[in-house]
Design a protein around this motif. Sequence first.
Motif, short mmCIF file in Angstrom:
data_model
loop_
_atom_site.label_atom_id
_atom_site.label_comp_id
_atom_site.label_asym_id
_atom_site.label_seq_id
_atom_site.Cartn_x
_atom_site.Cartn_y
_atom_site.Cartn_z
N ASP A 121 -111.61 -29.86 -91.20
CA ASP A 121 -112.66 -30.80 -90.83
C ASP A 121 -113.74 -30.83 -91.91
O ASP A 121 -114.28 -29.80 -92.30
N ALA A 122 -114.05 -32.06 -92.39
CA ALA A 122 -115.12 -32.23 -93.39
C ALA A 122 -116.20 -33.16 -92.86
O ALA A 122 -116.88 -33.82 -93.63
N ARG A 123 -116.33 -33.22 -91.55
CA ARG A 123 -117.36 -34.01 -90.85
C ARG A 123 -116.98 -35.49 -90.79
O ARG A 123 -116.25 -35.99 -91.62
N ARG A 124 -117.53 -36.16 -89.79
CA ARG A 124 -117.21 -37.55 -89.48
C ARG A 124 -115.69 -37.71 -89.42
O ARG A 124 -115.03 -36.92 -88.77
N MET A 125 -115.13 -38.70 -90.10
CA MET A 125 -113.68 -38.90 -90.07
C MET A 125 -113.01 -38.40 -91.35
O MET A 125 -111.88 -38.78 -91.65
N GLU A 126 -113.69 -37.54 -92.07
CA GLU A 126 -113.14 -37.02 -93.33
C GLU A 126 -112.54 -35.64 -93.12
O GLU A 126 -113.03 -34.84 -92.32
N VAL A 127 -111.47 -35.37 -93.86
CA VAL A 127 -110.82 -34.06 -93.84
C VAL A 127 -110.48 -33.65 -95.27
O VAL A 127 -110.33 -34.49 -96.16
N TYR A 128 -110.33 -32.34 -95.48
CA TYR A 128 -109.73 -31.82 -96.70
C TYR A 128 -108.27 -31.56 -96.36
O TYR A 128 -107.97 -30.86 -95.38
N THR A 129 -107.36 -32.06 -97.16
CA THR A 129 -105.97 -31.96 -96.77
C THR A 129 -105.04 -32.02 -97.97
O THR A 129 -105.46 -32.30 -99.11
N PRO A 144 -110.11 -34.80 -100.55
CA PRO A 144 -110.83 -35.24 -99.35
C PRO A 144 -110.31 -36.62 -98.94
O PRO A 144 -110.15 -37.49 -99.79
N VAL A 145 -110.03 -36.80 -97.66
CA VAL A 145 -109.40 -38.03 -97.18
C VAL A 145 -110.13 -38.54 -95.94
O VAL A 145 -110.47 -37.75 -95.06
N ILE A 146 -110.35 -39.84 -95.89
CA ILE A 146 -110.85 -40.48 -94.66
C ILE A 146 -109.65 -40.75 -93.77
O ILE A 146 -108.74 -41.49 -94.15
N VAL A 147 -109.65 -40.17 -92.59
CA VAL A 147 -108.52 -40.32 -91.68
C VAL A 147 -108.42 -41.76 -91.19
O VAL A 147 -109.40 -42.36 -90.75
N SER A 148 -107.21 -42.31 -91.27
CA SER A 148 -106.97 -43.67 -90.80
C SER A 148 -105.57 -43.76 -90.20
O SER A 148 -104.74 -42.85 -90.38
N GLU A 149 -105.28 -44.87 -89.55
CA GLU A 149 -103.98 -45.05 -88.92
C GLU A 149 -102.85 -45.06 -89.94
O GLU A 149 -101.73 -44.67 -89.64
N GLY A 150 -103.15 -45.47 -91.16
CA GLY A 150 -102.13 -45.56 -92.19
C GLY A 150 -101.93 -44.28 -92.99
O GLY A 150 -101.12 -44.26 -93.92
N PHE A 151 -102.61 -43.21 -92.63
CA PHE A 151 -102.51 -41.96 -93.37
C PHE A 151 -101.08 -41.41 -93.32
O PHE A 151 -100.51 -41.24 -92.25
#
Length: 232
Positions: A121-129, A144-151
């Motif tokens: 978890d990197a806060r809001r909708m962002e993650v380290y992955t 760092p990635v913004i989580v989305s349906e297309g991930f």
Amino acid sequence: MPLLLALETSSTVCSVALYKGEQLLGSSELQIEKSHSSHITVMISQLLSNCNVELKQVSAVAVSGGPGSYTGLRIGSSAAKGLCFSLDIPLIEVSTLHGLAAQVIEATPNPERFLYCPMIDARRMEVYTCLLNHKLEEVVSIAPVIVSEGFLEKELLEQSVIFFGSGASKLKSLKKGVANALFINSILPSAKPVGRLALEKYKQEAFEDVAYYEPFYLKEVHITAPTKNKVN
């Protein structure tokens, strides 16, 4: 066989482990938020005492190097560097994401069937992955990635992916109904996989420069001074 002391402080978990080669001699863990700075040295001392090992016998220190909590990583790296300086022993860094994935891979039957996606978890909708195969080889590099349906949409069409870590819950609802998206709860960072992964690096002499080592923060940290109340 080398004695490896492993530290994990990249999250709310404060964890230490001691290995003699591949054998785990002991470990200790606290899940108390913001406890790292006041407990890490005590935990190390108690662990060594419980295992009848003197500090001077330790061959190297392994540290979970990030990404993760800025404060936690600073505490872990400072403790590790202090020990390495004082004992004149090597410092080994292990990726926090690789350490998370190692736990899942070791517990998965026929692990080659899957890809592994640790998420912090990197806060809001962002993650380290990143995305790893069963050999801990990166299929998709750490970022760092913004989580989305297309991930990872393409990857999920071709192979089952196991998602886990503190950031995985952000993706779960978006991937509802995707057959190849599998989720595991309660996978937390631990010093035990850090120690296991560090052994191979020790054999290869893949050491960090103790004087210049910095954790892998992944993003720049911006620190601002508190705003003072103005008097009219």
